[in-house]
Scaffold this motif. Sequence first.
Motif, mmCIF file in Angstrom:
data_model
loop_
_atom_site.group_PDB
_atom_site.id
_atom_site.type_symbol
_atom_site.label_atom_id
_atom_site.label_comp_id
_atom_site.label_asym_id
_atom_site.label_seq_id
_atom_site.Cartn_x
_atom_site.Cartn_y
_atom_site.Cartn_z
ATOM 1 N N PRO A 28 27.938 96.389 11.862
ATOM 2 C CA PRO A 28 28.446 95.662 10.731
ATOM 3 C C PRO A 28 27.219 95.929 9.511
ATOM 4 O O PRO A 28 27.801 95.949 8.472
ATOM 5 N N GLU A 29 25.941 96.308 9.493
ATOM 6 C CA GLU A 29 25.065 96.662 8.466
ATOM 7 C C GLU A 29 26.004 98.025 7.689
ATOM 8 O O GLU A 29 25.988 97.948 6.517
ATOM 9 N N LYS A 30 26.621 99.061 8.251
ATOM 10 C CA LYS A 30 27.188 99.953 7.661
ATOM 11 C C LYS A 30 28.831 99.899 7.543
ATOM 12 O O LYS A 30 29.313 100.896 7.094
ATOM 13 N N HIS A 31 29.154 98.640 7.976
ATOM 14 C CA HIS A 31 30.626 98.463 8.153
ATOM 15 C C HIS A 31 31.328 99.726 8.690
ATOM 16 O O HIS A 31 32.482 100.402 7.934
ATOM 17 N N ARG A 32 31.229 100.141 9.699
ATOM 18 C CA ARG A 32 31.564 101.283 10.356
ATOM 19 C C ARG A 32 31.679 101.208 11.897
ATOM 20 O O ARG A 32 30.965 100.579 12.658
ATOM 21 N N LEU A 33 32.827 102.039 12.662
ATOM 22 C CA LEU A 33 32.902 102.200 13.998
ATOM 23 C C LEU A 33 32.332 103.516 14.521
ATOM 24 O O LEU A 33 32.259 104.587 13.830
ATOM 25 N N ALA A 34 31.606 103.620 15.605
ATOM 26 C CA ALA A 34 31.261 104.679 16.323
ATOM 27 C C ALA A 34 32.028 104.787 17.342
ATOM 28 O O ALA A 34 32.099 103.950 18.387
ATOM 29 N N LEU A 35 32.672 105.729 17.556
ATOM 30 C CA LEU A 35 33.721 106.269 18.622
ATOM 31 C C LEU A 35 33.083 106.932 19.619
ATOM 32 O O LEU A 35 32.217 107.800 19.354
ATOM 33 N N LEU A 36 33.146 106.332 20.800
ATOM 34 C CA LEU A 36 32.399 106.963 22.125
ATOM 35 C C LEU A 36 33.274 107.876 22.955
ATOM 36 O O LEU A 36 34.132 107.519 23.315
#
Length: 242
Positions: A28-36
Motif C-alpha cells: 500500500p505504501e508504494k501502491h504496487r503489486l509484486a507478482l510472485l
Amino acid sequence: MNRFLSKEKAEELLHTIRSSSIPHVYDPEKHRLALLDEAGNEQLYFRLPLTIPSPTATQAEAQVNYVILLIQSGNCAIGYFEDGINLDHKVFRSYMVRKKQGKSQIKYLKTKGKSRAGSRVRLGETVEFFENINGRLQEYFEEHYIHRIAISCSKTLIPYLFNSKVETPFSKNDPRLYKIPKHIHTPIYEVMLNANKFLMKGEVIYDEAHQEYVEKLLPVSELYMPDEDEEDSWDEAEPDWE
C-alpha cells in the motif's frame, strides 16, 4: 526495465492477475503489486495508477480524491485532484536560497549557524512558506475527503512541514501518504501536471530476464517505452523521513 500502461490497460492487467489467481502481494505504501512465482520469489512489480483504488479495499470508492504536494527549497506546487482532474492548485515561492552559494538557508544553518540580516529574512520567509502550504492543505482536507497524498519533499524540509505553527492536516505516518517514485524538477504548475500524468499511468517494472513472463501477462504492444519525462521514474533511493 520499466514500461507503462494506460489506466484502461492497467485495469485490464489487474483483472487478469486477480482472475488468474496469480500469486501477488500488494504494497500500500508504494501502491504496487509484486507478482510472485511458485517459490514466492518476486518476478516483477506492477505500480497501479493513483486513480485505481487499493485492490485490498472491501468496497471500491466511486472516485479517488488526492492531493499532489511538491516541495523544494523556496518552491512548492500543490493541487487537489478528483479522478485525475485538477480542480484547484497553488504555487508558492519563497526567498530561501543564498544566491551566491546557491544553498538553502536551512542547509547553511547546519554548517554556519545564524548570521546576518539576510539570513534572518530567509528564515522568516521559510516559516511563512510552510505556514502557507499547510494553510492550503487544511482547506483541501476541510472541504474534501482525501484518499491519497502524493508527495515529493526532501528529508531536510520534512521537519519544517510537520513542525509548522500551522499544523499539517495529516501525520508523518499517515497511511495515505504516497512518495512519488519520480524525480521532480523545480515545482511549478506544469511540473505538477506532469507528475499527475505519470501517476495516472500504470508501470510494469522488471528485469530483462523476465521478459517472457511479462509477455504472457499481456501483449507487448500494450506496453510502451517511457518518454524523457518518465525514464527516470522509479527511484528506490528515496530519502527516509524518520
